[in-house]
Write an enzyme that holds these catalytic residues in place. Structure first.
Site, short mmCIF file in Angstrom:
data_model
loop_
_atom_site.label_atom_id
_atom_site.label_comp_id
_atom_site.label_asym_id
_atom_site.label_seq_id
_atom_site.Cartn_x
_atom_site.Cartn_y
_atom_site.Cartn_z
N GLY A 3 4.88 -0.71 2.86
CA GLY A 3 5.72 -1.44 1.91
C GLY A 3 6.47 -2.53 2.65
N GLY A 45 31.27 -0.39 -23.54
CA GLY A 45 31.74 0.99 -23.60
C GLY A 45 30.59 1.96 -23.85
N GLY A 46 30.85 2.97 -24.66
CA GLY A 46 29.82 3.98 -24.96
C GLY A 46 28.59 3.38 -25.60
N GLN A 98 43.30 -9.31 -21.22
CA GLN A 98 43.06 -10.10 -20.00
C GLN A 98 42.12 -9.36 -19.03
OE1 GLN A 98 46.39 -11.10 -17.32
NE2 GLN A 98 45.88 -13.24 -17.70
N GLU A 156 9.09 -7.88 -3.92
CA GLU A 156 8.92 -9.07 -3.05
C GLU A 156 9.81 -8.95 -1.82
OE1 GLU A 156 7.97 -12.89 -4.43
OE2 GLU A 156 7.08 -12.14 -6.29
N GLU A 196 0.86 -1.19 0.00
CA GLU A 196 0.00 0.00 0.00
C GLU A 196 0.90 1.24 0.00
OE1 GLU A 196 -2.82 -0.14 3.20
OE2 GLU A 196 -3.72 -2.01 2.45
#
Ligand SMILES: Cc1cc2nc3c(=O)[nH]c(=O)nc-3n(C[C@H](O)[C@H](O)[C@H](O)COP(=O)(O)OP(=O)(O)OC[C@H]3O[C@@H](n4cnc5c(N)ncnc54)[C@H](O)[C@@H]3O)c2cc1C
Length: 368
Positions: free
Chosen positions: A120, A329-330, A268, A353, A116
């Site tokens: 919560g 990346g971008g 790596q 939940e 509600e």
């Protein structure tokens, strides 16, 4: 076999719409149609009530594979379980017969109304009231954040029947969308899972027959919590699927993208990130599947295990999707690629939940 079947279906019928569903914040109707056509929309419904009778682990695999391509769509099988499990766990035989058949056939979805505006994490502080009137109960109140509200025909609603008794004065009811006095708020504008409608449910003098109560009077909160013990595992599955989708995408990308004259997969530093992502996902998967087996058997440590699986897998999903964006990346930061959607979708698994703080409270109270 189940995983292969769901993966093929998800890739062919659900994945192609995932970006548009997110962009347009629209209900994933194509996913619902595909899931219903293949009897995967509510696999948990027992065979005796006309369902597929999938066990908790099979249900987890269905949700995981759908979430791998579209988290919003995975809320269809997940919330159908969440909404209907109170009836399966605690409802009368008549209620089960009446409400499970349309759910199993794909004619109706089921939502779960616990939260509600002012209740919560402290769900027992709810204000929605049910008052007895002869052979009827009359419900008044506001439920907030209800997944699939407006789309579902059926709603498990927790309401206060005895304000003196706090959690022991809460009862559960089945409310139907068509009951006079039921209406819905505007869809919430969310960060992620934009294809999954989240709305308020308004109950304005909703008069329902007394036999719509789920279980005995005063047992609604216990039923609601028992339900979450089982369904938090489905949120873990959703988190797992989102994370796997992000890893799979990143894995392909790093082999294609070249910098410094070679694929970035050759560095790596990149390999170590991928190794960590895969390791965390696998740990989350083992915890989730073990919890699913405990849910199926009704083991006594299910409460801890379900909370642990949800908490761990959702934290993994957030980390892995964030790393997937990093690996692109971008490009990862744009909506031209799916990983930013996955990162936004992952966030909710740490919140609903029960937030991950609440999961830690649950674990601390139920230490093995
Ligand atoms: C998209 C979406 C879909 C949802 N679907 C449903 C649904 O279908 N049905 C349903 O009933 N609900 C649903 N929810 C509600 C969800 O379960 C609640 O949002 C959640 O339980 C948190 O409650 P709250 O939002 O009121 O946050 P609050 O309880 O106000 O919490 C705010 C912050 O305080 C923290 N906090 C609170 N108490 C404690 C404590 N004791 N110790 C430490 N930290 C604490 C929380 O962890 C959080 O970080 C949904 C929510 C969203 C956003």
């Amino acid at each position: 076999m189940l995983r292969d079947a769901v993966r093929s279906l998800a890739e062919a019928k659900i994945a192609p719409h995932a970006a548009a569903v997110d962009e347009e914040a629209r209900f994933p109707q194509e996913a619902l149609d595909a899931l219903v056509a293949n009897d995967l929309h509510a696999v948990h419904v027992p065979e005796e009530y006309g369902g597929a009778g999938a066990d908790a682990l099979a249900t987890v695999i269905v949700i995981e594979e759908v979430a791998r391509v579209c988290a919003s769509s995975s809320l269809i099988p997940a919330v159908n379980k969440l909404g209907s499990l109170p009836v399966i766990l605690s409802g009368s035989e008549a209620l089960k017969k009446k409400y499970m058949a349309p759910l199993a056939k794909g004619e109706a979805m089921f939502s779960y109304c616990l939260s509600e505006p002012d209740a919560g994490s402290d769900a027992a502080g709810m204000k929605t009231r049910a008052v007895r009137d002869g052979d009827f109960w009359v419900l008044n109140g506001v439920k907030r954040w209800i997944t699939n509200a407006g789309e579902s025909e059926f709603y498990t609603v927790m309401a206060v029947t005895d304000p003196e008794k706090r959690s022991k004065g809460i009862s559960a009811f089945v409310v139907e969308k068509s009951d006079p006095g039921v209406s819905f708020g505007a869809p919430e504008k969310k960060l992620g899972i934009k294809g999954s409608p989240t709305r308020e449910v308004y109950l304005d003098n909703v008069r329902i027959p007394a036999d719509r109560m789920i279980g005995e009077e005063g047992t609604g909160f216990a039923t609601a919590m028992k339900t979450l013990d089982h369904t938090r595992i489905t949120i873990a599955a959703q988190a797992l699927g989102i994370a796997q989708g992000a890893l799979d995408y990143a894995k392909g990308y790093v082999k294609e993208r070249k910098q410094f004259g070679k694929p970035i997969a050759d560095f790596q530093g990149v390999q170590f990130m991928l190794a960590d992502m895969a390791m965390k996902i696998e740990a989350a998967r083992q915890l989730t599947y073990a919890a699913a087996a405990k849910s199926e058997r009704g083991d006594s440590d299910l409460t801890f295990q379900g909370a642990a699986a949800k908490c761990f897998a959702s934290d993994v999903a957030m980390e892995v999707t964030t790393d997937a964006v990093q690996l692109l990346g971008g490009y990862g930061y744009t909506r031209d690629y799916p990983v930013e959607r996955m990162m936004r979708d992952a966030k909710i698994t740490q919140i609903y939940e029960g937030t991950n703080q609440v999961q830690r409270i649950v674990m601390a109270r139920n230490l093995p």
